[in-house]
Design a protein around this motif. Structure first.
Motif, short mmCIF file in Angstrom:
data_model
loop_
_atom_site.label_atom_id
_atom_site.label_comp_id
_atom_site.label_asym_id
_atom_site.label_seq_id
_atom_site.Cartn_x
_atom_site.Cartn_y
_atom_site.Cartn_z
N GLN A 113 15.14 -47.05 -0.28
CA GLN A 113 14.24 -46.15 -1.01
C GLN A 113 14.68 -45.96 -2.47
N HIS A 134 12.62 -41.54 12.03
CA HIS A 134 11.44 -40.64 12.14
C HIS A 134 10.16 -41.43 11.88
N HIS A 152 8.25 -43.24 -0.90
CA HIS A 152 7.38 -42.05 -0.95
C HIS A 152 6.19 -42.36 -1.84
N GLU A 206 11.12 -35.00 10.27
CA GLU A 206 12.26 -35.31 9.39
C GLU A 206 11.92 -34.94 7.96
N GLU A 207 10.68 -35.20 7.54
CA GLU A 207 10.36 -35.06 6.11
C GLU A 207 10.34 -33.61 5.64
N ASP A 256 9.29 -46.02 5.55
CA ASP A 256 10.23 -44.89 5.54
C ASP A 256 10.28 -44.28 6.94
#
Ligand code: HGY
Ligand code: MN
Ligand code: MN
Length: 410
Positions: free
Chosen positions: A189, A79, A377, A124-125, A90
């Motif tokens: 992540q 994504h 993030h 996606e998030e 990410d």
């Protein structure tokens, strides 16, 4: 065939500069103007790599490199929408590296037996539209297209209209691109690979998670005159509940985690006792039982507030059980890493990914590379360039194996 290192790193930088005008890091929430700019970049790169680009009805972008045979494609992807104040890697890493794989195969003049697709999935998030993993949910028929297009964002915008506004309301049917195999490349992540100095993670599955939106309503009152015994302070009640959730995870010493990522009170004035509080809870757990226990404890705590005179609402806005990936595809990834003398660690993902949805419909695996300090993030998200290139090379090696029909001896 090799990955073009300079182009991979340059494109991650270029995409990472889109949406950087809203404070630290970049913010490209799904279907915003910033998301459109990122999408346009990726679609251009897919075409430059030799792929034909198709947009489906939920806005997924598919870069297709046709193979000699009909039949379900081999797919990679991820994504490019982000959370607020995100890092540059990410999701983007898996998409940009997937485009590099297409370019390497196309430039080598190889006609693959099977068609290859690299896909950038919509939302996606799940920060602006819930549920998350929207593009892969629609593609795997976990949610209908019409239902998805009806969603309203946290800022009140209609999903279908936003797709039209940014020019990504495609005509193609999402499940026409359903793959026979899916491999997603992503940064870890988390801290595991980095602390153990291992360059490649062979991801065998993803933990389960559930997202909840809670509201607590009491009575607004004067901060100076209302005796504490007379208050129905929704803010204080919600804060105590939120603290109990995170404490529970610490006390339990289990791998389960709980996060209260958004919290707001109304009317939101310094001298008014909050009449209402609204917050979200993100539970993650490697076991479905652990996840259910956390949800039961939450419901019990919310019900106790009702006994104390508050009114409450509790809505599940997304949920996914733990998934296990294909051991066969994990073996391919492990063999490719071994061919490149890259040490591996087999592991489970703490973060959710589109691969979680694809795993329901086809053999799926993921490849991880280390995140420095386990940070994500967060604008500080970082992976060493050599690690980024290693991961892309392992993706190229894995996809190359999967798109060529094996002779029975192999
Ligand atoms: O929330 C997650 O785990 C992912 O970053 N969408
Ligand atoms: Mn991601
Ligand atoms: Mn993410």
């Amino acid at each position: 065939m090799n990955i073009n290192r300079d182009r991979l790193l340059a494109r991650l930088d270029e995409l990472g500069r889109v949406g950087t005008s809203h404070g630290p890091g970049r913010t490209r929430l799904a279907l915003t103007e910033e998301d459109r700019v990122g999408r346009d970049l990726v679609a251009t790169w897919m075409r430059e790599a030799g792929a034909q680009v198709y947009i489906d009805s939920i806005g997924n972008i598919h870069g297709v490199l046709r193979g000699a045979e009909d039949g379900p494609p081999v797919m990679t992807g991820s994504h490019i929408d982000t959370v607020n104040r995100a890092g540059a890697l990410d999701g983007c890493y898996g998409v940009v590296a997937g485009v590099e794989v297409i370019a390497a195969i196309h430039n080598a003049g190889v006609l693959p037996d099977k068609t290859m697709v690299v896909t950038a999935f919509t939302n996606e998030e799940g920060v602006r539209y819930a549920p998350d993993l929207l593009g892969s949910r629609v593609m795997t028929k976990d949610i209908g297209v019409a239902e998805a297009l009806q969603l309203t964002s946290t800022d009140g915008e209609h999903c279908g209209e936003e797709l039209r506004r940014i020019g990504y309301a495609g005509d193609y049917t999402p499940w026409d691109f359903l793959p026979g195999v899916f491999v997603e490349l992503h940064i870890e992540q988390g801290p595991v690979l980095d602390t153990r100095h291992i360059p490649i993670g062979v991801v065998e599955g993803v933990q389960g998670y559930s997202w909840w939106k809670i509201s607590v309503s009491g009575r607004a009152n004067h901060a100076g005159t209302a005796p504490m015994s007379m208050r129905l302070d929704a803010g204080a009640a919600a804060m105590q509940l939120a603290n109990r959730l995170t404490e529970r995870s610490v006390v339990n010493q289990s791998p389960s985690v709980a996060t209260v990522g958004t919290f707001s009170v109304e009317p939101g004035a310094i001298n008014v006792v909050p009449g209402k509080a609204t917050f979200t809870v993100d539970f993650r757990d490697p076991s479905d039982e652990g996840l259910e226990q956390a949800e039961v404890a939450l419901r019990r705590s919310v019900d106790k507030l009702k006994d104390a005179g508050f009114t409450t609402t509790m809505e599940c806005i997304s949920r996914n059980s733990a998934v296990t990936f294909s051991d066969e595809i994990c073996k391919e990834v492990a063999e490719v890493a071994a061919e490149r003398s890259l040490p591996i660690l087999r592991m489970v993902s703490g973060a959710s990914h589109d691969a979680q949805m694809l795993a329901r419909v086809c053999p799926t695996a993921m490849i991880f590379v280390p995140s420095r300090g386990g940070i994500s993030h967060n604008p500080e998200e970082f992976t060493e360039p050599d690690d980024l290139v290693n991961g892309a090379e392992v993706l190229l090696g894995t996809i190359s194996r999967l798109i060529m029909r094996r002779t029975s001896t192999q």
